[in-house]
Design a protein around this motif. Structure first.
Motif, PDB file in Angstrom:
ATOM      1  N   ALA A  53       0.815  -1.214   0.000  1.00  0.00           N
ATOM      2  CA  ALA A  53       0.000   0.000   0.000  1.00  0.00           C
ATOM      3  C   ALA A  53       0.849   1.264   0.000  1.00  0.00           C
ATOM      4  CB  ALA A  53      -0.930  -0.008   1.213  1.00  0.00           C
ATOM      5  N   MET A  54       2.100   1.177   0.469  1.00  0.00           N
ATOM      6  CA  MET A  54       2.952   2.355   0.590  1.00  0.00           C
ATOM      7  C   MET A  54       3.916   2.544  -0.588  1.00  0.00           C
ATOM      8  SD  MET A  54       3.950   2.379   4.580  1.00  0.00           S
ATOM      9  CE  MET A  54       4.801   3.924   4.368  1.00  0.00           C
ATOM     10  N   LEU A  55       3.874   1.677  -1.574  1.00  0.00           N
ATOM     11  CA  LEU A  55       4.854   1.747  -2.664  1.00  0.00           C
ATOM     12  C   LEU A  55       4.879   3.109  -3.344  1.00  0.00           C
ATOM     13  CD1 LEU A  55       4.571  -1.763  -4.290  1.00  0.00           C
ATOM     14  CD2 LEU A  55       6.545  -0.786  -3.139  1.00  0.00           C
ATOM     15  N   GLY A  56       3.745   3.753  -3.437  1.00  0.00           N
ATOM     16  CA  GLY A  56       3.693   5.055  -4.088  1.00  0.00           C
ATOM     17  C   GLY A  56       4.468   6.135  -3.363  1.00  0.00           C
ATOM     18  N   ALA A  57       4.708   5.947  -2.074  1.00  0.00           N
ATOM     19  CA  ALA A  57       5.432   6.944  -1.283  1.00  0.00           C
ATOM     20  C   ALA A  57       6.937   6.718  -1.300  1.00  0.00           C
ATOM     21  CB  ALA A  57       4.930   6.918   0.167  1.00  0.00           C
ATOM     22  N   MET A  58       7.386   5.651  -1.938  1.00  0.00           N
ATOM     23  CA  MET A  58       8.814   5.328  -1.942  1.00  0.00           C
ATOM     24  C   MET A  58       9.470   5.791  -3.239  1.00  0.00           C
ATOM     25  SD  MET A  58       8.837   1.575  -0.305  1.00  0.00           S
ATOM     26  CE  MET A  58       7.796   1.191   1.075  1.00  0.00           C
ATOM     27  N   PRO A  59      10.674   6.361  -3.143  1.00  0.00           N
ATOM     28  CA  PRO A  59      11.336   6.869  -4.339  1.00  0.00           C
ATOM     29  C   PRO A  59      11.869   5.775  -5.266  1.00  0.00           C
ATOM     30  CG  PRO A  59      12.723   7.241  -2.426  1.00  0.00           C
ATOM     31  CD  PRO A  59      11.423   6.682  -1.932  1.00  0.00           C
ATOM     32  N   GLU A  60      12.158   4.591  -4.764  1.00  0.00           N
ATOM     33  CA  GLU A  60      12.705   3.500  -5.581  1.00  0.00           C
ATOM     34  C   GLU A  60      11.912   2.217  -5.315  1.00  0.00           C
ATOM     35  OE1 GLU A  60      16.603   3.556  -3.948  1.00  0.00           O
ATOM     36  OE2 GLU A  60      17.300   5.124  -5.283  1.00  0.00           O
ATOM     37  N   PRO A  61      10.643   2.179  -5.707  1.00  0.00           N
ATOM     38  CA  PRO A  61       9.807   1.028  -5.350  1.00  0.00           C
ATOM     39  C   PRO A  61      10.253  -0.283  -5.988  1.00  0.00           C
ATOM     40  CG  PRO A  61       8.656   2.466  -6.861  1.00  0.00           C
ATOM     41  CD  PRO A  61       9.905   3.181  -6.462  1.00  0.00           C
ATOM     42  N   LEU A  62      10.929  -0.237  -7.107  1.00  0.00           N
ATOM     43  CA  LEU A  62      11.345  -1.480  -7.755  1.00  0.00           C
ATOM     44  C   LEU A  62      12.380  -2.256  -6.944  1.00  0.00           C
ATOM     45  CD1 LEU A  62      11.414  -0.473 -11.516  1.00  0.00           C
ATOM     46  CD2 LEU A  62       9.814  -1.998 -10.363  1.00  0.00           C
ATOM     47  N   ARG A  63      13.005  -1.607  -5.960  1.00  0.00           N
ATOM     48  CA  ARG A  63      13.942  -2.317  -5.087  1.00  0.00           C
ATOM     49  C   ARG A  63      13.226  -3.400  -4.282  1.00  0.00           C
ATOM     50  NH1 ARG A  63      16.303   0.758  -1.121  1.00  0.00           N
ATOM     51  NH2 ARG A  63      17.894  -0.827  -0.932  1.00  0.00           N
ATOM     52  N   LEU A  64      11.913  -3.263  -4.143  1.00  0.00           N
ATOM     53  CA  LEU A  64      11.127  -4.238  -3.397  1.00  0.00           C
ATOM     54  C   LEU A  64      10.567  -5.341  -4.291  1.00  0.00           C
ATOM     55  CD1 LEU A  64       9.357  -1.630  -1.193  1.00  0.00           C
ATOM     56  CD2 LEU A  64      10.844  -3.431  -0.355  1.00  0.00           C
ATOM     57  N   ALA A  65      10.850  -5.291  -5.579  1.00  0.00           N
ATOM     58  CA  ALA A  65      10.276  -6.251  -6.516  1.00  0.00           C
ATOM     59  C   ALA A  65      10.622  -7.689  -6.143  1.00  0.00           C
ATOM     60  CB  ALA A  65      10.731  -5.940  -7.933  1.00  0.00           C
ATOM     61  N   ASP A  66      11.864  -7.947  -5.774  1.00  0.00           N
ATOM     62  CA  ASP A  66      12.274  -9.316  -5.440  1.00  0.00           C
ATOM     63  C   ASP A  66      11.448  -9.878  -4.283  1.00  0.00           C
ATOM     64  OD1 ASP A  66      14.176  -9.324  -7.437  1.00  0.00           O
ATOM     65  OD2 ASP A  66      15.840  -8.837  -6.096  1.00  0.00           O
ATOM     66  N   ALA A  67      11.234  -9.067  -3.255  1.00  0.00           N
ATOM     67  CA  ALA A  67      10.477  -9.529  -2.096  1.00  0.00           C
ATOM     68  C   ALA A  67       9.030  -9.836  -2.479  1.00  0.00           C
ATOM     69  CB  ALA A  67      10.509  -8.492  -0.978  1.00  0.00           C
ATOM     70  N   PHE A  68       8.415  -8.965  -3.282  1.00  0.00           N
ATOM     71  CA  PHE A  68       7.025  -9.184  -3.667  1.00  0.00           C
ATOM     72  C   PHE A  68       6.875 -10.351  -4.633  1.00  0.00           C
ATOM     73  CE2 PHE A  68       6.336  -4.931  -1.969  1.00  0.00           C
ATOM     74  CZ  PHE A  68       5.178  -5.160  -1.255  1.00  0.00           C
ATOM     75  N   VAL A  69       7.772 -10.459  -5.593  1.00  0.00           N
ATOM     76  CA  VAL A  69       7.692 -11.567  -6.553  1.00  0.00           C
ATOM     77  C   VAL A  69       7.920 -12.898  -5.838  1.00  0.00           C
ATOM     78  CG1 VAL A  69       8.777 -12.583  -8.597  1.00  0.00           C
ATOM     79  CG2 VAL A  69       8.234 -10.149  -8.564  1.00  0.00           C
ATOM     80  N   ALA A  70       8.845 -12.932  -4.881  1.00  0.00           N
ATOM     81  CA  ALA A  70       9.080 -14.159  -4.112  1.00  0.00           C
ATOM     82  C   ALA A  70       7.842 -14.527  -3.295  1.00  0.00           C
ATOM     83  CB  ALA A  70      10.290 -13.995  -3.200  1.00  0.00           C
ATOM     84  N   ALA A  71       7.212 -13.536  -2.687  1.00  0.00           N
ATOM     85  CA  ALA A  71       6.001 -13.810  -1.906  1.00  0.00           C
ATOM     86  C   ALA A  71       4.860 -14.250  -2.815  1.00  0.00           C
ATOM     87  CB  ALA A  71       5.595 -12.573  -1.109  1.00  0.00           C
ATOM     88  N   LEU A  72       4.769 -13.676  -4.003  1.00  0.00           N
ATOM     89  CA  LEU A  72       3.724 -14.067  -4.945  1.00  0.00           C
ATOM     90  C   LEU A  72       3.901 -15.512  -5.387  1.00  0.00           C
ATOM     91  CD1 LEU A  72       1.251 -13.081  -6.541  1.00  0.00           C
ATOM     92  CD2 LEU A  72       2.799 -12.443  -8.378  1.00  0.00           C
TER      93      LEU A  72
END
Length: 146
Positions: A53-72
């Motif tokens: 929900a907070m990705l829009g407030a982060m300047p580099e949201p793609l840095r979290l891609a690995d964590a989200f893709v792994a959880a998915l």
């Protein structure tokens, strides 16, 4: 019989920081937190949901891609559903290439996820169904799964 006790609810409240430095620090903190195993499961799911929900407030949201893709890709359907919003945001707003996203969304549309994580699942399925670029076969598969 005895009534089944509801699982404890976990509330994570983090304000969206105003300065770019604070947003960057928050992004670094989320990356570090999501790389570590988080227990109990309810806290891990809440963290994924809040971070998504907070990705829009982060300047580099793609840095979290690995964590989200792994959880998915997690074997547990409910845990994978917790990552849907984050992956959806990264795909639609930040250019993440996730060609299997819609197929995974269809696979996650089960009686269990509709019962245990309806907001996570339907909150992403509705805009995906309405997307003009969604191929007809995937639209039909998702509609049939729902």
């Amino acid at each position: 019989g005895a009534a089944k006790a509801a699982p404890p609810r976990v509330l994570v409240v983090l304000p969206a920081p105003a300065s770019k430095v604070a947003r960057r620090a928050l992004g670094h903190a989320w990356v570090a937190a999501l790389k570590k195993p988080i227990t109990p499961k309810s806290v891990r799911l809440a963290a994924l949901r809040k971070c998504g929900a907070m990705l829009g407030a982060m300047p580099e949201p793609l840095r979290l891609a690995d964590a989200f893709v792994a959880a998915l890709a997690a074997a547990d359907e409910v845990e994978a559903c917790s990552a849907l919003r984050g992956v959806f945001t990264l795909v639609t707003r930040h250019g993440l290439d996730a060609p299997d996203f819609v197929d995974r969304l269809v696979a996650l549309t089960t009686a269990r996820t509709l019962r245990e994580a309806p907001a996570d699942l339907l909150g992403v399925a509705a805009p995906v169904l309405g997307a003009s670029r969604l191929p007809d076969l995937q639209r039909a598969a998702l509609a049939a799964a729902l």
